[in-house]
Design a protein around this motif. Structure first.
Motif, PDB file in Angstrom:
ATOM      1  N   ILE A 126      37.295  43.330  47.360  1.00 11.20           N
ATOM      2  CA  ILE A 126      37.384  41.964  47.885  1.00 11.20           C
ATOM      3  C   ILE A 126      36.383  41.813  49.025  1.00 11.20           C
ATOM      4  O   ILE A 126      36.380  42.607  49.964  1.00 11.20           O
ATOM      5  CB  ILE A 126      38.805  41.655  48.400  1.00 11.20           C
ATOM      6  CG1 ILE A 126      39.846  41.904  47.302  1.00 11.20           C
ATOM      7  CG2 ILE A 126      38.898  40.219  48.913  1.00 11.20           C
ATOM      8  CD1 ILE A 126      41.272  41.885  47.810  1.00 11.20           C
ATOM      9  N   VAL A 131      36.916  35.816  49.556  1.00 15.44           N
ATOM     10  CA  VAL A 131      38.062  35.178  50.229  1.00 15.44           C
ATOM     11  C   VAL A 131      37.741  33.713  50.502  1.00 15.44           C
ATOM     12  O   VAL A 131      38.560  32.826  50.243  1.00 15.44           O
ATOM     13  CB  VAL A 131      38.432  35.913  51.542  1.00 15.44           C
ATOM     14  CG1 VAL A 131      39.512  35.152  52.316  1.00 15.44           C
ATOM     15  CG2 VAL A 131      38.902  37.335  51.246  1.00 15.44           C
ATOM     16  N   LYS A 134      38.038  31.689  47.351  1.00 14.41           N
ATOM     17  CA  LYS A 134      39.441  31.436  47.007  1.00 14.41           C
ATOM     18  C   LYS A 134      40.000  30.297  47.859  1.00 14.41           C
ATOM     19  O   LYS A 134      40.767  29.476  47.382  1.00 14.41           O
ATOM     20  CB  LYS A 134      40.291  32.690  47.180  1.00 14.41           C
ATOM     21  CG  LYS A 134      40.050  33.727  46.124  1.00 14.41           C
ATOM     22  CD  LYS A 134      40.909  34.957  46.359  1.00 14.41           C
ATOM     23  CE  LYS A 134      40.607  36.021  45.321  1.00 14.41           C
ATOM     24  NZ  LYS A 134      41.479  37.189  45.433  1.00 14.41           N
TER      25      LYS A 134
END
Length: 139
Positions: A126, A131, A134
């Motif tokens: 990740i 992030v 998202k």
């Protein structure tokens, strides 16, 4: 686990999102919803580990100095929270004659070490950028 990891990730994602990738500790604190002194402490750790740099003076603040596409949450975790998955206190007493009490701490230490390794491997996939992507998909 402590909240420093979440605050560090939030701060880095925020810097990746804002124009010119720079913000003051007050701006970051407002976005994170915590005290600027707490932000400065975490940002100091991030600065020491090369994730951000500082700009002094008027209009200064923290500047993202890492590539959000390449910076993984595992790197951030190692910088600010490594070793915090295991609680500070463990049950048992190695001096006891009871097999469970005498050995539970050793066994739990191994379990937490394995869990931290798995967690770190998961975080390795990740990035700060992923992030942010998202977040952009949230309604």
């Amino acid at each position: 686990m402590n909240s420093e990891f979440t605050i560090a990730v939030h701060s880095l994602v925020y810097l990746a999102y804002v124009p010119e990738h720079m913000a003051s500790s007050e701006q970051i604190a407002k976005n994170v919803a915590t005290h600027p002194a707490r932000i400065r402490k975490i940002m100091s750790c991030l600065r020491k580990n090369g994730f951000v740099r500082t700009k002094e003076g008027i209009g200064g603040g923290y500047i993202l100095s890492c590539n959000p596409n390449e910076t993984t949450l595992a790197q951030v975790y190692r910088a600010v929270s490594y070793g915090t998955l295991k609680p500070h206190w463990c049950t048992g007493d190695p001096e006891q004659t009871c097999l469970v009490s005498a050995n539970i701490q050793t066994v739990m230490d191994g379990i937490f070490a394995d869990a931290e390794s798995y967690f770190e491997a998961y975080l390795h996939g990740i990035t700060i950028h992923s992030v942010l992507e998202k977040i952009k998909l949230c309604p």
